[in-house]
Each structure stands twice: as structure tokens, then as C-alpha cells.
Motif scaffolding. Sequence first.
Motif, mmCIF file in Angstrom:
data_model
loop_
_atom_site.group_PDB
_atom_site.id
_atom_site.type_symbol
_atom_site.label_atom_id
_atom_site.label_comp_id
_atom_site.label_asym_id
_atom_site.label_seq_id
_atom_site.Cartn_x
_atom_site.Cartn_y
_atom_site.Cartn_z
ATOM 1 N N UNK A 354 0.843 -1.197 0.000
ATOM 2 C CA UNK A 354 0.000 0.000 0.000
ATOM 3 C C UNK A 354 0.880 1.250 0.000
ATOM 4 N N UNK A 355 0.424 2.273 -0.718
ATOM 5 C CA UNK A 355 1.110 3.567 -0.763
ATOM 6 C C UNK A 355 0.475 4.463 0.293
ATOM 7 N N UNK A 356 1.286 4.886 1.262
ATOM 8 C CA UNK A 356 0.750 5.644 2.402
ATOM 9 C C UNK A 356 1.450 6.996 2.527
ATOM 10 N N UNK A 357 0.818 7.901 3.245
ATOM 11 C CA UNK A 357 1.374 9.229 3.498
ATOM 12 C C UNK A 357 2.704 9.106 4.243
ATOM 13 N N UNK A 358 3.742 9.758 3.720
ATOM 14 C CA UNK A 358 5.068 9.554 4.314
ATOM 15 C C UNK A 358 5.258 10.240 5.666
ATOM 16 N N UNK A 359 4.261 10.984 6.133
ATOM 17 C CA UNK A 359 4.352 11.511 7.501
ATOM 18 C C UNK A 359 4.478 10.388 8.526
ATOM 19 N N UNK A 360 4.061 9.186 8.141
ATOM 20 C CA UNK A 360 4.138 8.025 9.043
ATOM 21 C C UNK A 360 5.571 7.706 9.458
ATOM 22 N N UNK A 361 6.538 8.138 8.662
ATOM 23 C CA UNK A 361 7.935 7.762 8.913
ATOM 24 C C UNK A 361 8.456 8.312 10.241
ATOM 25 N N UNK A 362 7.996 9.509 10.604
ATOM 26 C CA UNK A 362 8.481 10.121 11.847
ATOM 27 C C UNK A 362 8.083 9.274 13.042
ATOM 28 N N UNK A 363 6.839 8.800 13.033
ATOM 29 C CA UNK A 363 6.349 7.989 14.153
ATOM 30 C C UNK A 363 6.842 6.544 14.049
ATOM 31 N N UNK A 364 6.845 6.002 12.825
ATOM 32 C CA UNK A 364 7.152 4.584 12.625
ATOM 33 C C UNK A 364 8.651 4.301 12.737
ATOM 34 N N UNK A 365 9.447 5.242 12.241
ATOM 35 C CA UNK A 365 10.912 5.110 12.242
ATOM 36 C C UNK A 365 11.378 3.682 11.938
ATOM 37 N N UNK A 366 11.251 3.238 10.705
ATOM 38 C CA UNK A 366 11.720 1.892 10.337
ATOM 39 C C UNK A 366 13.239 1.797 10.424
ATOM 40 N N UNK A 367 13.730 0.572 10.500
ATOM 41 C CA UNK A 367 15.188 0.392 10.560
ATOM 42 C C UNK A 367 15.842 0.762 9.232
ATOM 43 N N UNK A 368 15.181 0.367 8.130
ATOM 44 C CA UNK A 368 15.739 0.616 6.799
ATOM 45 C C UNK A 368 14.658 1.167 5.864
ATOM 46 N N UNK A 369 15.070 2.071 4.974
ATOM 47 C CA UNK A 369 14.173 2.633 3.959
ATOM 48 C C UNK A 369 14.782 2.362 2.589
ATOM 49 N N UNK A 370 14.094 1.553 1.785
ATOM 50 C CA UNK A 370 14.526 1.310 0.415
ATOM 51 C C UNK A 370 14.075 2.492 -0.433
ATOM 52 N N UNK A 371 15.021 3.257 -0.942
ATOM 53 C CA UNK A 371 14.699 4.485 -1.664
ATOM 54 C C UNK A 371 14.487 4.183 -3.147
ATOM 55 N N UNK A 372 13.214 4.160 -3.562
ATOM 56 C CA UNK A 372 12.874 3.792 -4.935
ATOM 57 C C UNK A 372 13.097 4.945 -5.908
ATOM 58 N N UNK A 373 13.016 6.179 -5.412
ATOM 59 C CA UNK A 373 13.393 7.338 -6.234
ATOM 60 C C UNK A 373 14.878 7.622 -5.976
ATOM 61 N N UNK A 374 15.700 6.628 -6.268
ATOM 62 C CA UNK A 374 17.125 6.700 -5.921
ATOM 63 C C UNK A 374 17.832 7.830 -6.661
ATOM 64 N N UNK A 375 17.295 8.223 -7.818
ATOM 65 C CA UNK A 375 17.902 9.298 -8.601
ATOM 66 C C UNK A 375 17.738 10.659 -7.917
ATOM 67 N N UNK A 376 16.880 10.726 -6.886
ATOM 68 C CA UNK A 376 16.696 11.948 -6.095
ATOM 69 C C UNK A 376 17.162 11.724 -4.662
ATOM 70 N N UNK A 377 18.120 10.827 -4.484
ATOM 71 C CA UNK A 377 18.498 10.391 -3.133
ATOM 72 C C UNK A 377 19.012 11.522 -2.264
ATOM 73 N N UNK A 378 19.821 12.407 -2.794
ATOM 74 C CA UNK A 378 20.412 13.464 -1.959
ATOM 75 C C UNK A 378 19.361 14.364 -1.318
ATOM 76 N N UNK A 379 18.446 14.966 -2.098
ATOM 77 C CA UNK A 379 17.447 15.835 -1.441
ATOM 78 C C UNK A 379 16.481 15.079 -0.543
ATOM 79 N N UNK A 380 16.142 13.847 -0.908
ATOM 80 C CA UNK A 380 15.205 13.071 -0.076
ATOM 81 C C UNK A 380 15.836 12.709 1.264
#
Length: 403
Positions: A354-380
Motif C-alpha cells: 500500500x502507498x501511504x502518506x510519508x508523515x508516518x515515517x516520523x512515528x514509525x521510524x523503520x530500521x531501513x528505507x529502500x529508496x525507490x526514487x534513488x535518482x533523487x536520493x540526496x534531497x530526499x
Amino acid sequence: CQICYSTKLIEVMQLGSQPLANSLIKKNSDYENISKYPINIVRCEECTLLQIDYIVDQNKVYHLDYPYLPGITPTVDKEQKELCDYLNEKLNLNKGELIVDIGSNDGSLLKYFKEKGLNTLGVEPTNIAKIANENGIDTIQAFFDKKICEKIVVDKGKAKLITSTNVFAHMSTLGDVMDGIKTLLDDDGFYAFENHYIMEILNKVQYDTFYHEHLRTYSLLSLTKLFNMYGLFLFDAQIVSRYGGSIRCVVSKKKRAKTKRLLDLLEIENQALVINSEKTYADFKNKVQNSKNQLLDLISKIKSEGKKIIAKSCPARAVVLLNYCGLDNNYLEYVAEQPSSLKLNYIIPNTNLEIVNDDILVKDEPDYILLLAWHLSDPIIDKWKKRGIKSKFIIPLPEVKII
């Protein structure tokens, strides 16, 4: 061949049958009846064009509810402004001249031309045309073809500049598009476009750019042949950073001398794509397979340690990478996307993610994030580090690494 009609096509590799990258699934719908189509990449021995050999009906690919909005991504929006500024200065554009953007989407490029006093018009087949019109960017909801161009000439006159960004390789009716460009352009007019570039694809192992929208991956050798066929002249090209490495080309109706940077790029292509083509593509195929194996090994190892992995960002290329690598909800928990995305609350086909609102990351804080928009890795990565995220980022391409 989609350009020169040669039958001398050589298979490069297969990515298997995959769903359409921008046809997402509503939650609680029937996952079993997902349409899949083959992604087989072939190269033309005659003109060097790289292309997929199965073309899906464009009305299915660019359906009315197509969910991509370039203007919501700050980096992309900044690139649109830079392109406008560059073309305005290079081509000495004057206020009131007509600029037409093919596949204009939300009008994020045209808004910058409009700010400079130019007369702007978008041509966009999906319902995103309505968003552009609501935002004050005059947009025709239609596919770009000769018939539409004839109507534009009657209504608004000929165009000084036609533009397209990440669109020119997408349209299956290439001959009709070329006839349209020639019909619409003023005698002293220009066509400027950016698209994924074959040498950047090969050098950065960007197999995730091969999907049913991207029918063709251009070389400058193939583009020169294409425009010559229609009496147009590709006279300038440069590599730019957009989408992990694109080619920016400028074409004119009048004959002009090729720039040195175009000639230099043509020479590089000649070495790799003509003289050493077999080695070039054998190396590319090996790198793609190795990349897939390394990514799967890494994620499997992390999962075996009981760590939590999610994915971040959902550009179309993400769907290709996930499907080719077989990464689904057994490996990843969800895909986090920015709040303004039209893709939120949908499921990525064939993955149950499922595609979810990325605000969840602050609360969820996963161990690893696979960056699928890797071509924009620096700003992300910079953005999320500033928001206090301590997660490690997995960059899948050009080589697998952890940041």
C-alpha cells in the motif's frame, strides 16, 4: 524498429511480464485480474535505438485517472524552471510567442514560460489537463497528433517553440507526432525535449526505466536519423541530471551546424553502440542481474535479523524495480509517498504494497528505507535527516549501498 523500420533487432534482456507502472489498484479491489504485459528490450542494429517490443494501447497506458504530477516534487519543479530559463535565453524568445508543451501534465513547465510573458498552450490526454486549466494554464485535453496541431495553427498560429519533458519516447504513434511537430512549428521554430538517454541508462544500470510508457530509449545516433527523415535538424544536445541522467536536445526547422558537444557525444555513442555493441550490452545485462541479486540478498539478510524495512517514493520506475526483483509485502511493509501525491491509498500491482502518506515515517521510524526514487536520493535523504529520521537508507542503483 520504431524509427527506421529495420528488422535487424537483437534482444538485450527480458524483465518479464509486468503491470502498467501508473495503473495502480484501489484497496479492496480484485487483485487477481491484474493485466500484465511483457517487457522485452531489443536494440536496432541499424540505428542503435533501444526499445521494448510490445506496445500497449496508449489509452490504457495514459488513462484518464493517470496519477503522476511533476509539480509536487520540488526537485522536478526546480528542473522545469531551469529548463525554461535555459531555453528562453538560448533561443532568444520574445514575449507573446507561442510555446506548446506536449504531454504538459499539470502545466508545471508552462507556468514558468507564462511568467515571462510568453503565450502558452499545453496538450495533455489525461484528466490532469483539468488541474492545469484550473491553475490558469491553457490546456487542450487530447493526445498530440497532426490533427490537433492543425487546429492549434488555425486557432493560435504557429509555435516558436514546442517542448516535451520525459514524453517524446512514450508516444506509440511516432510518425503522427513528428508530422504534428513539423506542422505546428514556425519556419524559424524549435523543438526542445528531454528524455532518458541511452548512455546514462547503460552506465548507471537503470533497468527500472524500461516500462510500457517508455517505448524507446534514444541514442543521438537514432535521433539524428529520425529528425533527418522529417526534414528537421538536431543541432544541439547535452546530458542533464533529470531522472537519473537525461539528454536535452534542441531541434530546428532551419538547417544549423551541429554543436561540438553534440558531435562529441555522437563519437562516444559510435564507440559503444556501433563498434563495441555486443560487449556493451552483455556488460549491461550482467550488471542488471548482479544488481537484482545483491539487492535481494541484502534485504533478505536484513529481514532475517528481524529488522523493519519500508520503501520510500513511488515513481513509475519503482513499480518496475519491485516487480523485477520480486519485492512484495513479504519483504517490505509499505511504500511511503509525499502527502500531495495522487497515488496515496492505492496498491502497487503484483506486490500488495500500500502507498501511504510519508508523515508516518516520523512515528514509525523503520530500521531501513529502500529508496525507490534513488535518482533523487540526496534531497530526499537530506529532508528526512532534518526531520530527525534515524533510519538507514538502501540505495538500489547504480549499485546497492546503505547510507
